[in-house]
Scaffold this active site. Structure first.
Site, PDB file in Angstrom:
ATOM      1  N   GLU A 141       0.811  -1.219   0.000  1.00 18.36           N
ATOM      2  CA  GLU A 141       0.000   0.000   0.000  1.00 18.36           C
ATOM      3  C   GLU A 141       0.846   1.273   0.000  1.00 18.36           C
ATOM      4  OE1 GLU A 141      -2.691  -0.557   3.303  1.00 18.36           O
ATOM      5  OE2 GLU A 141      -4.051  -1.739   2.065  1.00 18.36           O
ATOM      6  N   VAL A 142       1.679   1.414  -1.012  1.00 23.15           N
ATOM      7  CA  VAL A 142       2.513   2.619  -1.126  1.00 23.15           C
ATOM      8  C   VAL A 142       1.654   3.708  -1.759  1.00 23.15           C
ATOM      9  CG1 VAL A 142       4.732   3.536  -1.863  1.00 23.15           C
ATOM     10  CG2 VAL A 142       4.487   1.087  -1.431  1.00 23.15           C
TER      11      VAL A 142
END
Length: 452
Positions: A141-142
């Site tokens: 989840e960048v």
């Protein structure tokens, strides 16, 4: 390996509670602990700013590993190296390392200071886990990757290849680990990799790394074949799937996820790689560093027991159910209703039942008095209370009922606080009370104050 994820970014338990929980985890079938310390790690030197006031001490870290060894649980530390780094980037000192200046979620991979900081963080954590053979680098989840000016400039020079930009940073992290800590193997979540073509992944040599599906409970090699293997079948036990304010363990949802929706994913993992049971039945925690607390660990232990035993036995059979009931000290359970009958005999069972009481009765009982008691609405309205104007004859028709309700809930909350303080640090107790008790009980407290 079957790893239980202790996500300590919220509601980190006292080590004295882990002393009770670790033998249970071993009994249920876990043989490893994935520990995401975040601000609970005793960082030193220039990193000391990252520590929570209630961070574990170095002795605590040693004790956790001693307990793990005692109960044959391999410790795998997890250090986020790309996204989910709010606990770092919220500090003004590190604000210049944000991908997007406004948001503290993700690192800018193009600033040299980013990798230098990560090397320092990784080194401190790894040095305190000398017996660990795995390190988990997170990398899920960048958010907002590619939105920063440095990334936009990089992509304009490289045909907009976001995947290669992501892998470039991951490879730098992995290269540091493999060169500085010989023999240490790396794990990472796979959600970002799913967005990258198989060809691009195969073209990148990422060393001895394994990915743990963000949407699955089984791990697979980074070098993916042309088609997604069964190891990547969807299925998880993540708290994030039931809402950021979840209170009771929601058993059927997580069981269905662990089962893989009926797909026999549980037997398909390569034996040398770990299965990771994420989230809910694991540590409660929170969605991210800024969100409210999710479920507390004692509340989610029954869910954990179901998930682990399902993994161990390859399905949720009657035998599996019986083993869970015996381990939990329950007489029966109804998965579809997420209910367990019996007193319970696991660490924190009192908290499990008391949170059920809060979730099922606190709000309802108070609102029923405040909104449905005709004498209150007619003779003790906010208007009357504000002007201290009321007829004692009418007030006495509801007074004893309100006072009794208030006394009962205050006594209950005192007991709950006592149990919570045995497991958690003061900040967690206060936050949980402020989120789940005080919004409702304060209304009753105010009414009683005005009545008196």
């Amino acid at each position: 390996m079957r790893l239980v994820h202790l996500d300590l970014k919220g509601a980190a338990p006292r080590v004295s509670y882990l002393e009770q929980v670790f033998p249970l985890l071993s009994q249920l079938g876990a043989n490893g602990i994935l520990i995401e310390y975040e601000d609970m790690f005793p960082f030193k030197g220039e990193l000391e700013i990252l520590k929570s006031p209630y961070a574990y001490s170095e002795k605590d870290i040693e004790r956790i590993q001693q307990l793990a060894e005692l109960y044959k649980l391999e410790v795998v530390p997890l250090v986020q190296t790309f996204g989910h780094v709010e606990f770092i980037l919220k500090h003004e000192k590190y604000q210049h390392l944000r991908e997007v200046e406004r948001f503290p979620n993700s690192f800018n991979p193009h600033v040299p200071d980013t990798l230098a900081l990560l090397k320092n963080i990784l080194s401190q954590v790894i040095e305190k886990h000398k017996h660990s053979t795995w390190i988990h680098i997170g990398a899920d989840e960048v958010f907002h990757l590619g939105e920063g000016m440095d990334s936009k400039n990089w992509m304009s020079r490289n045909k907009g290849d976001m995947g290669t930009m992501y892998l470039k940073h991951i490879k730098e992290v992995l290269s540091f680990i493999t060169t500085q800590f010989w023999g240490l193997r790396a794990l990472m979540w796979d959600d970002m990799l799913r967005k990258i073509s198989v060809g691009a992944l195969q073209g990148e040599r990422m060393g001895k790394a394994a990915l743990a599906p963000e949407l699955g409970v089984l791990a697979a090699p980074v070098h993916l074949p042309p088609k997604k293997p069964p190891e990547l079948a969807e299925g998880d036990a993540d708290p994030a799937t039931t809402g950021p304010t979840a209170l009771p363990g929601h058993h059927p949802h997580r069981l269905a996820k662990v089962r893989g929706g009926g797909t026999p994913t549980l037997c398909s993992a390569q034996a040398a790689l770990p299965a990771v049971v994420r989230g809910n039945g694991m540590a409660g925690s929170r969605y991210d560093h800024y969100s409210v607390l999710c479920e507390l660990l004692p509340v989610s232990i029954p869910s954990l027991a179901i998930c682990l035993q399902t993994l161990v036995n390859g399905g949720f059979t009657e035998e599996t159910k019986r083993k869970v009931l015996d381990a939990m000290g329950f007489q029966s359970m109804q998965l579809e209703q997420s209910t367990c009958e019996g007193r319970g005999a696991f660490p924190g069972a009192e908290i499990y039942h008391m949170v059920e009481q809060v979730n099922g009765h606190l709000k309802e009982s108070i609102l029923k008095v405040l909104e449905e008691e005709s004498a209150i609405k007619g003779w003790f309205s906010p208007y009357h209370r504000k002007r201290q104007f009321g007829n004692p004859r009418n007030m006495e028709t509801f007074g004893s009922k309100v006072l009794k309700l208030h006394e009962d809930w205050e006594s209950f909350v005192r007991d709950l606080r006592t149990h919570l303080e045995r497991v958690y640090f003061p900040d967690t107790v206060e936050e949980w009370m402020d989120e789940n008790i005080n919004p409702y009980l304060d209304q009753l407290r105010d009414l009683v104050r005005d009545y008196r």
